[in-house]
Design a protein around this motif. Structure first.
Motif, mmCIF file in Angstrom:
data_model
loop_
_atom_site.group_PDB
_atom_site.id
_atom_site.type_symbol
_atom_site.label_atom_id
_atom_site.label_comp_id
_atom_site.label_asym_id
_atom_site.label_seq_id
_atom_site.Cartn_x
_atom_site.Cartn_y
_atom_site.Cartn_z
ATOM 1 N N LEU A 50 0.773 -1.305 -0.014
ATOM 2 C CA LEU A 50 0.001 0.052 -0.163
ATOM 3 C C LEU A 50 0.807 1.079 -0.054
ATOM 4 O O LEU A 50 0.398 2.367 -0.140
ATOM 5 C CB LEU A 50 -1.092 0.009 1.276
ATOM 6 C CG LEU A 50 -1.922 -0.956 1.271
ATOM 7 C CD1 LEU A 50 -2.738 -0.868 2.688
ATOM 8 C CD2 LEU A 50 -2.848 -1.174 0.070
ATOM 9 N N LEU A 51 2.312 1.109 0.236
ATOM 10 C CA LEU A 51 3.158 2.283 0.083
ATOM 11 C C LEU A 51 4.209 2.121 -0.941
ATOM 12 O O LEU A 51 5.282 1.967 -0.725
ATOM 13 C CB LEU A 51 3.871 2.113 1.661
ATOM 14 C CG LEU A 51 2.899 2.246 2.863
ATOM 15 C CD1 LEU A 51 3.709 2.210 4.016
ATOM 16 C CD2 LEU A 51 2.046 3.657 2.982
ATOM 17 N N PRO A 52 3.632 2.396 -2.190
ATOM 18 C CA PRO A 52 4.546 2.378 -3.286
ATOM 19 C C PRO A 52 5.516 3.210 -3.286
ATOM 20 O O PRO A 52 5.580 4.461 -2.855
ATOM 21 C CB PRO A 52 3.709 2.573 -4.507
ATOM 22 C CG PRO A 52 2.410 3.183 -4.032
ATOM 23 C CD PRO A 52 2.511 2.997 -2.488
ATOM 24 N N ALA A 53 6.978 2.873 -3.847
ATOM 25 C CA ALA A 53 8.053 3.784 -3.787
ATOM 26 C C ALA A 53 8.173 4.334 -4.951
ATOM 27 O O ALA A 53 8.052 4.014 -6.081
ATOM 28 C CB ALA A 53 9.132 2.697 -3.387
ATOM 29 N N THR A 54 8.798 5.755 -4.889
ATOM 30 C CA THR A 54 9.250 6.427 -5.816
ATOM 31 C C THR A 54 10.463 6.512 -6.002
ATOM 32 O O THR A 54 11.203 6.546 -4.913
ATOM 33 C CB THR A 54 8.480 7.854 -5.984
ATOM 34 O OG1 THR A 54 7.094 7.895 -5.974
ATOM 35 C CG2 THR A 54 9.216 8.744 -6.867
ATOM 36 N N PRO A 55 11.544 6.181 -7.068
ATOM 37 C CA PRO A 55 12.838 6.172 -6.872
ATOM 38 C C PRO A 55 13.523 7.204 -6.664
ATOM 39 O O PRO A 55 13.042 8.462 -6.669
ATOM 40 C CB PRO A 55 13.187 5.782 -8.500
ATOM 41 C CG PRO A 55 11.939 5.240 -9.238
ATOM 42 C CD PRO A 55 10.667 6.015 -8.277
ATOM 43 N N LEU A 56 14.496 7.336 -5.933
ATOM 44 C CA LEU A 56 15.347 8.449 -5.334
ATOM 45 C C LEU A 56 15.886 8.798 -6.608
ATOM 46 O O LEU A 56 16.757 8.381 -7.227
ATOM 47 C CB LEU A 56 16.198 8.030 -4.441
ATOM 48 C CG LEU A 56 15.625 7.894 -3.026
ATOM 49 C CD1 LEU A 56 17.010 7.275 -2.105
ATOM 50 C CD2 LEU A 56 15.043 9.003 -2.375
ATOM 51 N N THR A 57 15.718 10.244 -6.865
ATOM 52 C CA THR A 57 16.680 11.059 -8.069
ATOM 53 C C THR A 57 17.048 12.191 -7.392
ATOM 54 O O THR A 57 16.584 12.803 -6.507
ATOM 55 C CB THR A 57 15.591 11.225 -9.303
ATOM 56 O OG1 THR A 57 14.370 11.793 -8.824
ATOM 57 C CG2 THR A 57 15.273 9.755 -9.859
ATOM 58 N N PRO A 58 18.235 13.007 -8.050
ATOM 59 C CA PRO A 58 18.604 14.077 -7.545
ATOM 60 C C PRO A 58 17.519 15.123 -7.800
ATOM 61 O O PRO A 58 17.057 15.170 -8.751
ATOM 62 C CB PRO A 58 19.814 14.242 -8.388
ATOM 63 C CG PRO A 58 20.270 12.910 -8.946
ATOM 64 C CD PRO A 58 18.970 12.239 -8.989
ATOM 65 N N ILE A 59 17.671 15.787 -6.589
ATOM 66 C CA ILE A 59 16.651 17.005 -6.705
ATOM 67 C C ILE A 59 17.314 18.282 -7.282
ATOM 68 O O ILE A 59 18.280 18.584 -7.084
ATOM 69 C CB ILE A 59 16.110 17.490 -5.306
ATOM 70 C CG1 ILE A 59 15.271 16.313 -4.770
ATOM 71 C CG2 ILE A 59 15.164 18.808 -5.449
ATOM 72 C CD1 ILE A 59 14.865 16.609 -3.410
ATOM 73 N N LYS A 60 16.609 18.985 -8.651
ATOM 74 C CA LYS A 60 17.124 20.008 -9.278
ATOM 75 C C LYS A 60 16.906 21.316 -8.738
ATOM 76 O O LYS A 60 15.733 21.435 -8.390
ATOM 77 C CB LYS A 60 17.077 19.564 -10.600
ATOM 78 C CG LYS A 60 17.478 18.551 -11.308
ATOM 79 C CD LYS A 60 17.353 18.224 -12.871
ATOM 80 C CE LYS A 60 17.800 17.045 -13.327
ATOM 81 N NZ LYS A 60 17.557 16.868 -14.685
#
Length: 95
Positions: free
Chosen positions: A85-95
């Motif tokens: 129920l808690l899907p992950a979003t990949p870690l990507t660098p914040i611009k």
């Protein structure tokens, strides 16, 4: 992106959920991402907040995901059988 505080225990749960729901109203796109990378001190109330916020997000027709869920919190979600129920979003660098 909505950001969780570094501490989310039972004593902060109500205020944190209120903050997330307020932030939800300002989200214009179809996806709502909660950034949990700063979260370092938490208890099972953090899961309750995330699940309730997921419900609120889906109720307004948006998709919900979490970025940077701490491994220990992910393990707790698995133990309770709610990790899907808690899907992950990949870690990507914040611009």
């Amino acid at each position: 992106m909505l950001v969780l505080p570094n501490e989310l225990t039972q004593s902060q749960a109500t205020a944190c959920l209120r903050m997330l729901v307020q932030g939800l109203r300002a989200q214009s796109g179809p996806d709502v991402v909660v950034d949990a990378t700063a979260l370092s001190r938490f208890d099972s109330a953090a899961l309750a907040v995330l699940l309730e916020f997921r419900r609120e997000t889906l109720a307004v027709g948006k998709r919900f995901s979490i970025r940077g869920l701490p491994a220990r919190l992910g393990d707790l979600a698995s133990l309770y059988g709610i990790d899907e129920l808690l899907p992950a979003t990949p870690l990507t660098p914040i611009k």
